[in-house]
Design a protein around this motif. Structure first.
Motif, PDB file in Angstrom:
ATOM      1  N   GLN A   3       0.822  -1.205   0.000  1.00 33.76           N
ATOM      2  CA  GLN A   3       0.000   0.000   0.000  1.00 33.76           C
ATOM      3  C   GLN A   3       0.860   1.261   0.000  1.00 33.76           C
ATOM      4  O   GLN A   3       2.081   1.196   0.113  1.00 33.76           O
ATOM      5  CB  GLN A   3      -0.937   0.008   1.214  1.00 33.76           C
ATOM      6  N   ILE A   4       0.185   2.405  -0.148  1.00 36.81           N
ATOM      7  CA  ILE A   4       0.910   3.677  -0.204  1.00 36.81           C
ATOM      8  C   ILE A   4       0.153   4.737   0.573  1.00 36.81           C
ATOM      9  O   ILE A   4      -1.087   4.718   0.613  1.00 36.81           O
ATOM     10  CB  ILE A   4       1.134   4.102  -1.687  1.00 36.81           C
TER      11      ILE A   4
ATOM     12  N   GLU B 170     -13.800   1.045   1.131  1.00 37.03           N
ATOM     13  CA  GLU B 170     -13.769   0.627  -0.260  1.00 37.03           C
ATOM     14  C   GLU B 170     -12.862  -0.578  -0.532  1.00 37.03           C
ATOM     15  O   GLU B 170     -13.282  -1.539  -1.184  1.00 37.03           O
ATOM     16  CB  GLU B 170     -13.403   1.792  -1.181  1.00 37.03           C
ATOM     17  N   PRO B 171     -11.618  -0.565  -0.002  1.00 40.62           N
ATOM     18  CA  PRO B 171     -10.779  -1.746  -0.263  1.00 40.62           C
ATOM     19  C   PRO B 171     -11.423  -3.031   0.277  1.00 40.62           C
ATOM     20  O   PRO B 171     -11.317  -4.080  -0.357  1.00 40.62           O
ATOM     21  CB  PRO B 171      -9.479  -1.437   0.475  1.00 40.62           C
TER      22      PRO B 171
ATOM     23  N   ALA C 267      -5.325  12.772  -1.744  1.00 43.77           N
ATOM     24  CA  ALA C 267      -5.196  11.330  -1.685  1.00 43.77           C
ATOM     25  C   ALA C 267      -6.529  10.642  -1.450  1.00 43.77           C
ATOM     26  O   ALA C 267      -6.694   9.468  -1.732  1.00 43.77           O
ATOM     27  CB  ALA C 267      -4.214  10.945  -0.586  1.00 43.77           C
ATOM     28  N   LEU C 268      -7.503  11.407  -0.926  1.00 44.65           N
ATOM     29  CA  LEU C 268      -8.826  10.836  -0.689  1.00 44.65           C
ATOM     30  C   LEU C 268      -9.790  11.410  -1.719  1.00 44.65           C
ATOM     31  O   LEU C 268      -9.762  12.607  -1.995  1.00 44.65           O
ATOM     32  CB  LEU C 268      -9.305  11.196   0.730  1.00 44.65           C
ATOM     33  N   ASP C 269     -10.630  10.551  -2.262  1.00 40.62           N
ATOM     34  CA  ASP C 269     -11.617  11.019  -3.226  1.00 40.62           C
ATOM     35  C   ASP C 269     -12.518  12.045  -2.546  1.00 40.62           C
ATOM     36  O   ASP C 269     -13.179  11.730  -1.563  1.00 40.62           O
ATOM     37  CB  ASP C 269     -12.441   9.838  -3.737  1.00 40.62           C
TER      38      ASP C 269
ATOM     39  N   PHE D  79       0.107   8.968   0.827  1.00 40.01           N
ATOM     40  CA  PHE D  79       0.667  10.113   0.097  1.00 40.01           C
ATOM     41  C   PHE D  79       0.955  11.291   1.002  1.00 40.01           C
ATOM     42  O   PHE D  79       0.468  11.382   2.127  1.00 40.01           O
ATOM     43  CB  PHE D  79      -0.296  10.573  -0.988  1.00 40.01           C
TER      44      PHE D  79
ATOM     45  N   ARG E 223      -6.992   3.677   5.668  1.00 40.77           N
ATOM     46  CA  ARG E 223      -7.299   3.095   4.376  1.00 40.77           C
ATOM     47  C   ARG E 223      -6.157   2.167   3.925  1.00 40.77           C
ATOM     48  O   ARG E 223      -6.395   1.069   3.423  1.00 40.77           O
ATOM     49  CB  ARG E 223      -7.473   4.261   3.383  1.00 40.77           C
TER      50      ARG E 223
ATOM     51  N   MET F 199     -14.582  -3.652   0.511  1.00 41.58           N
ATOM     52  CA  MET F 199     -15.675  -4.042  -0.390  1.00 41.58           C
ATOM     53  C   MET F 199     -15.111  -4.660  -1.659  1.00 41.58           C
ATOM     54  O   MET F 199     -15.619  -5.672  -2.149  1.00 41.58           O
ATOM     55  CB  MET F 199     -16.506  -2.819  -0.767  1.00 41.58           C
TER      56      MET F 199
ATOM     57  N   TRP G 143     -15.492   7.239   5.670  1.00 42.31           N
ATOM     58  CA  TRP G 143     -15.940   5.853   5.907  1.00 42.31           C
ATOM     59  C   TRP G 143     -15.912   5.072   4.588  1.00 42.31           C
ATOM     60  O   TRP G 143     -15.354   3.987   4.508  1.00 42.31           O
ATOM     61  CB  TRP G 143     -17.357   5.854   6.496  1.00 42.31           C
ATOM     62  N   GLU G 144     -16.473   5.679   3.561  1.00 40.94           N
ATOM     63  CA  GLU G 144     -16.508   4.996   2.251  1.00 40.94           C
ATOM     64  C   GLU G 144     -15.098   4.744   1.746  1.00 40.94           C
ATOM     65  O   GLU G 144     -14.800   3.690   1.189  1.00 40.94           O
ATOM     66  CB  GLU G 144     -17.290   5.838   1.225  1.00 40.94           C
ATOM     67  N   SER G 145     -14.217   5.748   1.921  1.00 41.04           N
ATOM     68  CA  SER G 145     -12.851   5.596   1.446  1.00 41.04           C
ATOM     69  C   SER G 145     -12.144   4.448   2.151  1.00 41.04           C
ATOM     70  O   SER G 145     -11.425   3.672   1.531  1.00 41.04           O
ATOM     71  CB  SER G 145     -12.059   6.886   1.673  1.00 41.04           C
TER      72      SER G 145
END
Lengths: 326, 548, 272
Positions: free
Chosen positions: C88-89, C110-111, C97-99, C91, C160, C113, C105-107
């Motif tokens: 992983q990385i 997401e991995p 780095a986050l959408d 930034f 994340r 899911m 929570w979604e961010s």
């Protein structure tokens, strides 16, 4: 997200903008050199009968001081009277609506398709940016845009309508309308070529914006993050890149939709599709002020409405925009 | 967490739904208006016959009419006036079968067509003539100005109209028949209409050789009037089809979608040469371009200067630039048109000769400086600015004239520049402020003595474009106005032309013809000769014969 | 655990004569399991590119990258994707780095899911656990990145990154964009997590001071090449390359001021 107070204030601003638009339109149009009756009389007669001019001025209240005309105009607008055309003597609003309806037959599908295809192509091109396919498309668009739209339109008529005879040369309908009435399929058949042309011009415009937006977004770290998460490329594109790249398009497309009221003069000229664009140029040439005022009024309403819609839409789509925070 | 994505889905559905509703609403609106139009068409339902001529109209406004009371222009061949101006210098009967005029040209008696009917079957009578005059005036309609000279109209019986003028006017027939002229409107329709300014006529009840059928979605259709009292049309109808782009009009002609295209350029005419089933003819113009002087401005106020300039207009070169042009040889009257009114002694005065022009200037106080620039009698350099209006601009006529003048006048030491005006009022102002201007009346009939009244100052016309005011000339104009005697009018017209030839308020340049192309496999009878430039002229339309 | 063998990254430009511009040139490194390697260099030295190449987020132009005996460059995209959860990385700039359109929570979820880890319920529990591990209050879960402080965002980014229990993490200047007080908190969080999860780290920084604190060995990158590579203490004491000397001197000069700040973590970071 949006709060109620802010929304009210925003609507208030829109109202103010509308009043300013109406005022500016009125004064600019009335201070424009030249007037309808002089142009008209000189076009039918080789001398200018002054009494006819004076009579016309009196009938349309043009002999009153400008501010008085303005007050009367605003009062009429508020009561829903948009006035009568100088040229046709008919009420302006139904005239504009009739022309607008015809224009929309071409413009609505063209704008919607143009936006959709422009976004898809732009997104694809931006996603593949630097690749051979992207460069091919990008260069094609540059060439396409560099040649005037009028030329493309004439060529399209020449090739598809005249030489190949796939489509009619122009007009709304075939001549059979005179005996058997209006046939929607016939109208559609006549509309296809102009819709295709207009769509391709709108596609070209939106393509650039979408491609740039996409290129900007895929450089962002959260796209790299998404890849690092192990999302496959399709998921990265759909879940992260596309949604973020679309944000700048929201405002742009809203304005495009608002802009369709001005019509497309060159498409209407080439395809003999007498819609709102030709009505505007014709009214401008003839100095038919009531029609011009009506069109600009409608345009102001549409644009202000579109701005409001764009604001609300953008705030819903882009959580970073918080309205009414300050 | 999961709720929020559910909300998102809901939001998408709501927005999508709203968009759909808007689109559907707009489509319904579009079809709705379409259906409205279709319903109009359905009521007639007459099949298009091969005998209907299809003519392109360049703008939709030219087939969207409101009523003939507001505007002169309505679909062709529906309405008629009392007389029709004939292009051979006389007047043809229309609703008036014949007419008499009193010696003082003040009382005009028209004997009306007895079997003329309105297209709804109501007989036409003198009451309609009287009504048209009274109604236009009492409702302050714009076109009333055409009948300003009319004092009253009396109807001794149904088929006689006696028109009394305020002052004598020998050109009265010209006044009521030349553009815009006056057409007679049906009393039984209009007497019930209280707001003619905003009345939308949907029936167009007229007396002419054609009857209005419908106006739908880019088409207007007229049908032959079977009950017409005069020469009936031999075609079954006329369809006007809106084709806004001139190139498309030509393509439509080649495709056979239209039967005629008017006003094409010489280049297009050449390209149509040899095309199967397409014929081309040229209509000689009835108007002319002129290089005119404003006599109130220096140096045009010097007669010798005007005479010198009259020899510095290369009419042959200019008319060759027009492609369809021919040089005009007299002041204002066109010999082939005005015929007997042209004074033969004044034909061919304006020979192009720069040496002579120079000589005249030298003999009347003009000199040249070291650089060869022309100095006026006041010792200052002569510079001229020509204001250009919108007339003649579209065809590029003005530019063609100016380009030739610039070249020649430079040789005389005169620097010439131009300023363009879009607006008529400003253009008129500029004409008044400059010594030279261009004028063009490509349509106006330069055909009789009455056309010469443009140069006069009269009680009705306190000035003219040229600021030309010669009492002797004015007296002659008053003279021809006050008499109905043709021999007297002719001799006075000769004298007027002599005076103009001496005073030179304007230099005629050339005429520019109209080229028309038509489908020779469809109709014949288009070419009626000089002046019939309009393919929708009812006289052209009634002359057409279908090719079987 | 991870080996970098003569890796280069260059960009070609010019139309007729292709000119190669090297971002990273002929770099070889290796990191053993559980070890932290510091990667130091000024901006533009190619350290971020190198970090990304090690995860194959940027395609190397030449050389080999071997992760647990697997040559990453030889893998096809789907196979590479299968390896992603293990590396992983994090930034430098948590803002990008986050959408921006997702809640944190979604961010973070997401991995989980994507890799279908556990039931929906278990995933929710796991996200809560991750929040606790990085010191984020659960109330912040429904906020979007712009509603958080820098420190909170970086904690979310770390949560994340560790969500899939990776073995190797590239930390690309994780503290450079943060206030000094928050930097210390994030650095100690990284230390805690490293020990707890037995992580292997590549710690990228332009600051020797920070690297000294984080890692036992260090590589100094200058203009795309490694100019010094060895134990951190050795290099700090007797730097050989002129560029390293410069770096060390710069670090010394700010040491006094640095020390003060670091010892006194302020109350600035609400998430702290």
């Amino acid at each position: 997200m949006i709060d109620g107070h802010y929304l009210l204030r925003r609507i208030g601003y829109s109202g103010a903008a509308f009043v300013i638009c109406v005022t500016l339109t009125f004064f600019i149009l009335h201070l424009m050199p030249g007037d309808y009756i002089t142009n008209y009389l000189l076009s039918i007669s080789n001398y200018l009968p002054q009494e006819a001019v004076d009579q016309f001025y009196q009938q349309y209240g043009l002999d009153r001081p400008l501010w008085e005309q303005y007050v009367i105009y605003v009062c009429n607008i508020l009561q829903g009277h948009w006035g009568y055309s100088y040229q046709y003597g008919l009420p302006v609003f139904p005239m504009i609506m009739q022309k607008l309806t015809w224009s929309l037959v071409i413009l609505l599908p063209a704008v919607l398709l143009g936006i959709a295809i422009g976004i898809v192509l732009g997104a694809w091109s931006g996603w593949k940016s630097g690749g051979k396919k992207d460069l091919a498309l990008f260069n094609f668009m540059i060439v396409f845009r560099a040649i005037p739209e009028f030329w493309w339109a004439i060529m399209a008529v020449w090739v598809f309508a005249f030489s190949l005879q796939w489509f009619p040369l122009g007009g709304f309908t075939s001549i059979s309308v005179l005996s058997s009435g209006l046939n929607p399929w016939d109208v559609l058949y006549h509309a296809i070529l102009p819709i295709c042309l207009l769509t391709s011009f709108i596609v070209a415009g939106n393509y650039y914006v979408m491609r740039n937006s996409m290129i900007a977004v895929i450089g962002e770290d959260y796209i790299t993050t998404a890849r690092a998460k192990g999302l496959d490329e399709r998921a990265v594109l759909w879940r992260h890149a596309l949604k973020n790249a679309l944000l700048p398009m929201v405002t742009m497309t809203t304005f495009q939709v608002a802009g369709i009221i001005m019509g497309s003069v060159f498409i209407e000229t080439v395809f003999s599709w007498p819609g709102i664009g030709l009505l505007t140029t014709d009214a401008l040439r003839m100095r038919d002020l009531p029609i011009l005022e009506g069109i600009f009024l409608l345009d102001a309403l549409m644009t202000i409405g579109a701005m409001l819609a764009a604001d609300i839409l953008a705030s819903h789509l882009d959580p970073r925009i918080r309205m009414g925070d300050q | 967490m999961e709720e929020s994505s559910g909300q998102k889905r809901k939001r998408i559905i709501v927005y999508g739904g709203l968009c759909l509703i808007v689109i559907i609403a707009l489509c319904i609106a579009a079809w709705g208006s379409g259906i409205g139009n279709a319903a109009e068409g359905d009521s007639k339902n007459k099949e298009i016959s091969a005998d209907e001529v299809i003519i392109p109209a360049s703008s939709s406004s030219s087939i969207t009419y409101t009523s003939n009371m507001q505007k002169g222009g309505v679909p062709p061949g529906i309405y008629q006036g009392l007389v029709i101006k004939d292009l051979n210098g006389t007047f043809d009967p229309a609703l008036a079968e014949s007419w008499d005029v009193s010696a003082d040209a003040k009382t005009w008696t028209f004997h009306l067509a007895k079997d003329a009917l309105w297209s709804d079957g109501v007989p036409f009578t003198c009451a309609d003539v009287k009504f048209t005059n009274d109604y236009l005036k009492s409702n302050n309609l714009t076109l009333a100005f055409v009948l300003n000279d009319v004092q009253s109209i009396e109807c001794p019986d149904d088929s006689t109209a006696v028109i009394t003028l305020k002052t004598s006017y020998s050109g009265f027939l010209d006044q009521i028949s030349r553009q815009p002229g006056i057409t007679i409107s049906p009393q039984h329709i209009w007497q019930n209409i209280t707001d003619p300014q905003h009345y939308e006529d949907e029936k167009f009840i007229g007396t002419g050789p054609f009857v209005f059928d419908q106006n739908t979605a880019g088409y207007a259709r007229l049908l032959k009037n079977d009950a017409y009292y005069g020469k009936k049309a031999q075609i079954s109808g006329v369809v006007l089809k809106v084709i806004t782009n001139p190139d498309s009009q030509v393509l439509a002609l080649k495709n056979g979608e239209v039967d005629v295209v008017s006003d094409i350029s010489p280049a297009v005419a050449k390209s149509l040469d040899g095309e199967k089933n397409i014929a081309v003819y040229t209509v000689k113009d009835t108007g002319a371009y002129e290089v005119a002087f404003n006599l109130a401005q220096y140096p045009a106020n010097i007669t010798a200067f005007r005479r010198a300039i009259s020899h510095a207009v290369d009419r042959d070169t200019i008319s060759s630039l027009f492609g369809t042009g021919r040089p005009t040889e007299t002041t204002f009257l066109i010999p082939s048109l005005a015929g007997k009114y042209v004074n033969p002694e004044d034909v061919g005065m304006y020979t192009y000769n720069l040496t002579e022009a120079r000589e005249i200037l030298k003999n009347s106080g003009f000199t040249w400086d070291g650089k060869g620039l022309l100095l006026g009698p006041d010792g200052n350099v002569v510079t001229l600015t020509i204001p250009l209006g919108t007339k003649g601009q579209a065809s590029g006529g003005n530019q063609k004239i100016v380009s030739v003048l610039k070249n020649d006048w430079e040789k005389l030491g005169i620097t010439l520049s131009t300023v363009s005006y879009d607006d008529q009022k400003q253009y008129k102002k500029a004409i008044n402020a400059n010594a030279v201007f261009l004028d063009s009346f490509p349509v106006t009939l330069h055909d009789d003595a009455d056309a010469l009244t443009n140069f006069a100052v009269t009680p009705l016309q306190d000035t003219n474009y040229y600021n030309y005011n010669n009492p002797e000339y004015n007296a002659l104009v008053a003279g021809i106005r006050n008499t109905a005697d043709q021999t007297k009018i002719m001799s006075m017209a000769y004298q007027m032309q002599d005076i103009l030839a001496k005073d030179i308020p304007t230099v005629p340049v050339c005429t520019s013809d109209t080229i028309v192309a038509y489908r020779s496999d469809r109709f014949t009878g288009w070419d009626l000769g000089q002046g019939y430039y309009s393919v929708t002229d009812p006289r052209v339309l009634t002359n057409l014969i279908p090719v079987k | 655990m991870i080996e970098v063998d003569a890796v280069s990254k260059y960009y070609t430009s010019g139309f007729f004569s292709r000119i190669r511009t090297y971002a990273v040139e002929d770099v070889s490194l290796s990191i053993r399991r559980g070890e932290t390697l510091g990667l130091v260099g000024e901006s533009g030295s190619g350290k971020s590119t190198l970090g990304r190449m090690m995860l194959r987020l940027v395609e190397p132009s030449a050389g080999r990258i071997v992760f647990e005996g697997i040559d990453l460059r030889a893998l096809k995209t789907p196979a590479m994707r299968q390896l992603r959860p293990r590396m992983q990385i994090v930034f430098q700039d948590p803002d990008t780095a986050l959408d921006p359109r997702m809640t944190i929570w979604e961010s973070v979820a997401e991995p989980l899911m994507v890799w279908q880890q556990g039931s929906r319920h278990e995933r929710d529990d796991r996200v809560l656990e991750l929040f606790a591990m990085v010191g984020l209050q659960p109330e912040l879960a429904d906020r979007r990145p712009f509603e958080l402080s820098g420190g909170q965002k970086q904690r979310a980014a770390i949560a994340r990154a560790i969500a899939l229990e990776p073995e190797f993490i590239v930390l690309d200047e994780p503290t450079a964009a943060l206030d000094l007080s928050v930097q210390a908190q994030i650095l100690s969080l990284v230390q805690v997590l490293r020990k707890r999860m037995n992580l292997t780290l590549l710690f990228i920084s332009h600051d020797l001071q920070v690297v000294e604190q984080m890692s036992g060995s260090v590589a100094v990158l200058h203009k795309g090449r490694i100019v010094e590579y060895g134990r951190t203490a050795d290099i700090l004491h007797c730097p050989a390359h002129p560029y390293t000397i410069q770096l060390v001197e710069a670090a010394r000069r700010s040491e006094v001021w640095f020390g003060k700040q670091r010892g006194n973590p302020g109350p600035g970071d609400g998430a702290g």
